[in-house]
Scaffold this motif. Structure first.
Motif, PDB file in Angstrom:
ATOM      1  N   THR A 233       0.843  -1.204   0.000  1.00 20.96           N
ATOM      2  CA  THR A 233       0.000   0.000   0.000  1.00 20.96           C
ATOM      3  C   THR A 233       0.875   1.251   0.000  1.00 20.96           C
ATOM      4  N   ALA A 234       1.937   1.229   0.818  1.00 23.44           N
ATOM      5  CA  ALA A 234       2.847   2.378   0.871  1.00 23.44           C
ATOM      6  C   ALA A 234       3.525   2.582  -0.480  1.00 23.44           C
ATOM      7  N   THR A 235       3.979   1.489  -1.083  1.00 21.11           N
ATOM      8  CA  THR A 235       4.626   1.565  -2.396  1.00 21.11           C
ATOM      9  C   THR A 235       3.693   2.211  -3.417  1.00 21.11           C
ATOM     10  N   ARG A 236       2.434   1.727  -3.431  1.00 23.27           N
ATOM     11  CA  ARG A 236       1.464   2.263  -4.407  1.00 23.27           C
ATOM     12  C   ARG A 236       1.186   3.734  -4.133  1.00 23.27           C
ATOM     13  N   GLY A 237       1.174   4.099  -2.846  1.00 28.39           N
ATOM     14  CA  GLY A 237       0.956   5.498  -2.476  1.00 28.39           C
ATOM     15  C   GLY A 237       2.068   6.384  -3.029  1.00 28.39           C
ATOM     16  N   ARG A 238       3.327   5.929  -2.856  1.00 25.11           N
ATOM     17  CA  ARG A 238       4.472   6.718  -3.356  1.00 25.11           C
ATOM     18  C   ARG A 238       4.408   6.841  -4.877  1.00 25.11           C
ATOM     19  N   LEU A 239       3.999   5.750  -5.550  1.00 25.80           N
ATOM     20  CA  LEU A 239       3.911   5.788  -7.015  1.00 25.80           C
ATOM     21  C   LEU A 239       2.842   6.780  -7.462  1.00 25.80           C
ATOM     22  N   ALA A 240       1.710   6.783  -6.760  1.00 23.93           N
ATOM     23  CA  ALA A 240       0.630   7.706  -7.110  1.00 23.93           C
ATOM     24  C   ALA A 240       1.120   9.147  -6.961  1.00 23.93           C
ATOM     25  N   ALA A 241       1.900   9.395  -5.880  1.00 26.23           N
ATOM     26  CA  ALA A 241       2.430  10.745  -5.655  1.00 26.23           C
ATOM     27  C   ALA A 241       3.405  11.137  -6.753  1.00 26.23           C
ATOM     28  N   ALA A 242       4.123  10.144  -7.288  1.00 28.80           N
ATOM     29  CA  ALA A 242       5.112  10.429  -8.339  1.00 28.80           C
ATOM     30  C   ALA A 242       4.461  10.534  -9.717  1.00 28.80           C
ATOM     31  N   GLY A 243       3.121  10.435  -9.751  1.00 29.25           N
ATOM     32  CA  GLY A 243       2.427  10.618 -11.031  1.00 29.25           C
ATOM     33  C   GLY A 243       2.321   9.374 -11.880  1.00 29.25           C
ATOM     34  N   CYS A 244       2.641   8.192 -11.309  1.00 30.22           N
ATOM     35  CA  CYS A 244       2.389   6.978 -12.097  1.00 30.22           C
ATOM     36  C   CYS A 244       1.589   5.998 -11.237  1.00 30.22           C
ATOM     37  N   ALA A 245       0.301   6.339 -11.064  1.00 30.16           N
ATOM     38  CA  ALA A 245      -0.557   5.548 -10.193  1.00 30.16           C
ATOM     39  C   ALA A 245      -0.871   4.190 -10.807  1.00 30.16           C
TER      40      ALA A 245
END
Lengths: 741, 75
Positions: A233-245
């Motif tokens: 979940t944390a990994t996906r959160g960071r990816l979403a923040a980086a613009g590649c959700a």
């Protein structure tokens, strides 16, 4: 020098023509492989080309390598070489539909990441040409970096070139190109990979991040502990923040790459041409016309099965009778003879007689499925099926179960959602199958024909079928709300283009189903028939230590002699003396009496009498109870058993059946306790048979399809309880009406 | 102007602007070709509805279609 074996895995979307290609390459050198713990079957085949031996493995059609279930995981594991029983494939053959290249290449881009050389087979090039789509294979090969071969699997065009490409690809390097996901994603995947350790391949690490709630995630959480859920979940959160959700990032990257690769290699007309499939679909998917056509197709199917299969069934029955007669006239009476004739030949024969029906039903279903019509039927029926928590895909299996639940349950393999599939399997035996017909016609003929208006028998029959049609959806709904609870699966289905059904595919389906059926008849049914026979045969001596068989044979001989004499006398033109007629009828009656006494004293008869208190609330005496007990392995058995018990001799033809109906009618009316409520008893038996699970082959096939003993046990228990309760209610209500009308 | 897909009538064309909802479902639709930027045509409205996406026909249930936002195009 022994030939080198190259292992090839076939991967492709459903309807990409994978199976046709598999058959074209391997011909008859194929067999089905089953894998422990899963229901999927993967076909394996072999072919030799020059001095190379190829082994093909045909994986189930899939739209992507994002596993959603244990079954899909097997395919991915196999491609990664993670199955102990199956070495990793040397080459992956990706089959795509030329007229749907963009979507089919999505899966190919995933296949390119498995670290094995990939050959791209662009199939159904004729269909694409007809639609004005031009594919430049050389340009496509250059853009994708794969070996590309244009083929037409149904005619065999391009197969030589394909075999060459496969031979060259074996031992070559894995494709280097392919879609690149953003750097942020690659970094996250690498970090997670370190955490998971070297045992988890990179491909699966990436899938765990991409497939939210997918099977890879579940599996990894199972092996690495629940803390992994938080990590993901944390990994996906960071990816979403980086613009590649997730999940959009994968589709964007893959489709972007596919679009660039096909831009130079594929030319499409600006306006999509209207195809034959479109024109046919205007009628066949139309709510009114389509439904009408569907009903006509179904009616014709059942009519044909009934019309064509009945003579074949009679032929088999006749053949068995002939063999039984031959054995009876040559072998002395005794346990061995009885076991062979009554147990094996009649018992298993009554089941094998259904083989023509099963083969025909499977032929029809295979034709309808192969030409693409089944998807349309499922589309039309989805609205109806969704009301009971199932989807359109459950309709055909349930409909097939009206002929026989065994092929019906086998046909549930097309349902991808496990819970939907289970619910369909568990209610399929409630549909009134053809084996219930003899029971229905016997009892309706005996109790609901004479003295009623002529509409009653037909209405009763219709009502019994309606019990199945109404109870099955209700039970399905109940199961989906309790045991098989879960979010309603999202329903999406592709309607493939129509095509001419392949004779090979249909023949293979018919052959496989017939073979599976015969194997069951030869093992499970044979065993259960022998057990029922033994319980009905022993003890086989009367109070004076005389063998019943010998006594019955004596009486039959007496009757035959008398008949001979009568014939002589009539041939000579003299009047027949009365005592001669009397001798003949007395002997027949005595033989039947002995037979009934024998069955009453048999172990099954004793069990029936011991269980009388259980049957009493349903209005049954020990004889009905015993016949019902005997018919648990196969419900058809009841007709023969009733014939033995009610002293009507063997039930073979219409005349004898009328005698049996008459005998049952007379017997029931003779008993003061039963006489008043004959109709109530008949209805209670009928309702019991309509709902009860008295079919060992159905239970065996449920075991085979679910790979567990739990579900057949559950089916047996719930159906028996349901049948008992319903029969109890029927009897009590009918009795109340009889008393007060 | 964006509409949920189930508001379209039979015969209308549209471009998919956004697919919302459960991630697994979004991926599943993308695998089948329904994703941002693709063009589709509604062949039959209602539930289940019938769509033409590129060269294939897909059927979905109406309740699931409402999670697909499209902008209608005059073909």
């Amino acid at each position: 020098m022994p030939p080198v074996t190259v292992k090839i895995a076939l991967v492709g979307n459903p309807n990409a023509g994978k199976s046709t290609l598999f058959n074209a390459l391997s011909g008859l050198r194929q067999h089905v492989g089953n894998y422990p713990g899963v229901t999927v079957e993967m076909k394996k085949g072999r072919f030799t080309d020059r001095d190379t031996e190829f082994e093909l493995i045909d994986l189930p059609g899939t739209y992507s390598l994002a596993p959603r279930s244990p079954d899909e995981m097997v395919a991915v594991d196999l491609l990664l070489g993670r199955r102990p029983e199956e070495p990793r494939p040397d080459v992956i053959l990706s089959v795509v539909d030329a007229s749907n290249l963009d979507r089919h290449l999505y899966l190919t881009t995933q296949v390119m990441e498995l670290g094995r050389p990939v050959v791209l087979a662009v199939n159904m090039i004729d269909v694409a040409k007809a639609q004005g789509i031009v594919i430049d294979a050389q340009a496509l090969a250059k853009e994708t970096g794969l070996r590309v071969v244009v083929i037409q699997a149904n005619t065999g065009a391009g197969l030589d070139e394909l075999r060459d490409a496969l031979r060259v690809a074996a031992g070559a390097a894995a494709p280097a190109g392919g879609p690149k996901l953003p750097d942020a994603f690659s970094d996250e995947a690498a970090a997670l990979g370190e955490k998971l350790g070297a045992a988890t391949p990179e491909f699966l690490t990436r899938r765990a991040i991409l497939d939210v709630g997918g099977y890879t995630e579940q599996w990894l959480v199972g092996t690495h502990g629940p803390s992994l859920t938080a990590t993901l979940t944390a990994t996906r959160g960071r990816l979403a923040a980086a613009g590649c959700a997730v999940p959009g990032v994968e589709a964007r990257a893959r489709y972007g790459w596919v679009r660039a690769a096909t831009a130079r290699a594929v030319t499409k007309p600006t306006q999509r041409a209207v195809t034959w499939s479109d024109r046919i679909d205007r009628v066949l998917t139309n709510k009114v016309w389509g439904t009408l056509v569907f009903l006509v197709v179904m009616f014709l199917m059942f009519q044909a099965i009934f019309q064509i299969a009945t003579p074949a069934k009679d032929l088999i029955d006749g053949g068995i009778d002939y063999v039984v007669g031959a054995i009876e006239s040559h072998v002395t009476p005794g346990p061995a003879r009885s076991l062979l004739t009554d147990g094996v030949l009649r018992g298993v024969g009554s089941v094998i007689a259904f083989l023509p029906q099963i083969m025909l039903l499977f032929a029809f279903i295979a034709i309808l499925e192969d030409c693409g019509y089944m998807a349309r039927a499922a589309f039309l029926m989805d609205r109806l099926m969704s009301k009971c928590g199932l989807s359109g895909k459950s309709f055909i299996p349930l409909l097939s179960s009206v002929a026989c639940a065994v092929p019906g349950i086998m046909a549930t393999r097309v349902i991808e959602h496990r819970r939907d599939r289970l619910a369909t399997i568990l209610v399929a035996p409630l549909m009134s199958c053809s084996a219930r017909l003899p029971v229905y016609s016997l009892l309706i003929g005996a109790f609901l024909s004479s003295g009623f208006s002529r509409w009653v028998p037909g209405l009763a029959m219709f009502g019994l079928y309606m019990i199945g049609f109404t109870v099955a959806p209700l039970v399905a709904l109940l199961l989906k709300r309790t045991l098989l609870r879960g979010a309603p699966p999202l329903f999406v289905m592709e309607l493939p283009a129509y095509k001419r059904p392949s004779l090979y595919t249909v023949a293979r389906r018919v052959h496989d189903s017939a073979w599976a059926f015969l194997k069951r008849a030869g093992t499970l049914i044979l065993a259960s028939m022998i057990i029922v026979w033994a319980f009905l045969y022993f003890p086989y001596k009367d109070a004076h230590g005389q063998r019943y068989e010998t006594l019955i044979a004596e009486q039959k001989e007496k009757a035959d002699e008398a008949k001979e004499r009568i014939k002589e006398v009539t041939d000579a033109g003299r009047p027949v003396p009365d005592d001669l007629e009397q001798i003949s009828t007395d002997a027949v009656r005595e033989a039947n009496r002995l037979n009934a006494e024998w069955k009453r004293g048999s172990y099954l008869g004793q069990a029936g009498r011991a269980m009388e208190p259980v049957f009493a609330p349903l209005g049954w005496d020990w004889r009905i109870g015993m016949a019902v007990l005997a018919s648990f392995p196969a419900r058809e058995v009841i007709v023969g058993t009733l014939g033995i018990i009610y002293e009507a001799g063997e039930v073979k033809d219409d005349e004898a059946e009328k005698t049996l109906q008459g005998a049952i009618h007379a017997e029931w009316n003779r008993d003061p306790a039963q006489g008043k409520y004959t109709i109530a008893i008949a209805l209670s038996v009928l309702v019991f048979f309509a709902l009860c699970c008295q079919c060992a082959s159905t239970l065996a096939v449920i075991q085979r399809e679910t790979r567990s003993w739990r579900w057949p046990a559950f089916t047996f228990v719930y159906m028996t309880v349901l049948a008992y309760v319903a029969a109890f209610a029927t009897y009590q209500i009918a009795r109340f009406i009889t008393d007060h009308v | 102007m964006l509409l949920p897909l189930d508001m379209l009538k039979a015969g209308e064309h549209a471009d998919v602007a956004e697919v919302t909802g459960d991630p697994g479902w979004v991926v599943r639709l993308a695998e089948l070709g329904i994703r941002e930027g693709c063009r589709l045509q509604v062949l039959q409205a209602g539930s289940p509805c019938l769509l033409q996406v590129a060269n294939c026909k897909l059927c979905l249930r109406g309740s699931d279609c409402s999670q697909i936002l499209v902008s209608p195009v005059v073909a």
